[in-house]
Enzyme design. Structure first.
Site, PDB file in Angstrom:
ATOM      1  N   SER A 165      33.225  43.679  52.715  1.00 61.58           N
ATOM      2  CA  SER A 165      34.141  42.647  52.214  1.00 61.58           C
ATOM      3  C   SER A 165      35.336  42.402  53.128  1.00 61.58           C
ATOM      4  CB  SER A 165      34.636  43.012  50.810  1.00 61.58           C
ATOM      5  OG  SER A 165      35.455  44.154  50.849  1.00 61.58           O
TER       6      SER A 165
ATOM      7  N   ASP B 252      40.709  38.585  44.215  1.00 65.60           N
ATOM      8  CA  ASP B 252      40.155  39.760  43.531  1.00 65.60           C
ATOM      9  C   ASP B 252      40.380  39.785  42.024  1.00 65.60           C
ATOM     10  OD1 ASP B 252      39.216  40.741  45.913  1.00 65.60           O
ATOM     11  OD2 ASP B 252      40.902  42.092  46.248  1.00 65.60           O
TER      12      ASP B 252
ATOM     13  N   HIS C 277      41.417  45.803  50.607  1.00 63.46           N
ATOM     14  CA  HIS C 277      41.526  44.346  50.753  1.00 63.46           C
ATOM     15  C   HIS C 277      42.907  43.964  51.256  1.00 63.46           C
ATOM     16  CE1 HIS C 277      37.955  43.075  47.953  1.00 63.46           C
ATOM     17  NE2 HIS C 277      37.561  43.579  49.110  1.00 63.46           N
TER      18      HIS C 277
END
Length: 184
Positions: free
Chosen positions: A61, A126, A100
């Site tokens: 990701s 998210d 992230h």
């Protein structure tokens, strides 16, 4: 060659079992190695103010910034959090932390902050990953900020988690070598 190595280790283990003093010394040596590793880990936790100072990237990701298997070194000092920083956060009731990037920082009048994150390789933010009815992450959800990385070194960890039998065999072999290796 491998058979000779195994036979040699079995023979050393037999000798060790007969010599209780040497066995005690080797067991204490093994315990010292394990406790030293734990002390280093706890020291890193104190220095970085992070409950997990080193993490492995488990998914794609965050590509191209970080690849699956990269090891990240974290720091969780009290500096202000900024948009664009890569953070590792934990979501309530989930065991695995997520790596992230911060997309938005919302500062409240009382001085507390809320952040919104997104994976570089993901199309949406998210919010779908957060706990039910959670729209923002709080400061206490963040385990740390990425301060450094080692490319692909964490693949070993991923393999050991995906194939637990490999982990048990390697730990057993290392323990056997520590027990049967004599210091001169």
């Amino acid at each position: 060659m491998m058979k000779d190595l195994v036979n040699g280790q079995v023979e050393e283990l037999g000798k060790l079992w007969k010599n209780k003093r040497q066995l005690s010394f080797q067991v204490l040596n093994l315990a010292m190695i394990i406790l030293s590793a734990l002390m280093i880990w706890k020291s890193l936790m104190v220095l970085t103010k992070s409950e997990s100072p080193v993490v492995v990237v488990l998914s794609g990701s965050m590509e191209p910034a970080f690849q699956r298997g990269d090891i990240l070194f974290l720091n969780n000092q009290d500096d202000p959090i900024r948009v664009g920083e890569v953070v590792v956060f934990k979501i309530k009731d989930r065991d695995i932390p997520i790596v992230h990037r911060i997309m938005k920082v919302h500062e409240k009048p009382d001085g507390s902050i809320e952040v919104l994150t997104k994976g570089d390789n993901n199309r949406v933010d998210d919010r779908g990953l957060y706990a039910p009815n959670q729209q923002w992450l709080q400061r206490e959800d963040i385990l740390g900020r990425a301060r450094g990385a080692l490319r692909y070194v964490g693949m070993v960890t991923i393999i050991l988690n995906d194939y637990p039998i490999v982990k048990y065999v390697l730990v057993g072999i290392m323990g056997l070598f520590v027990l049967t290796t004599k210091e001169n």
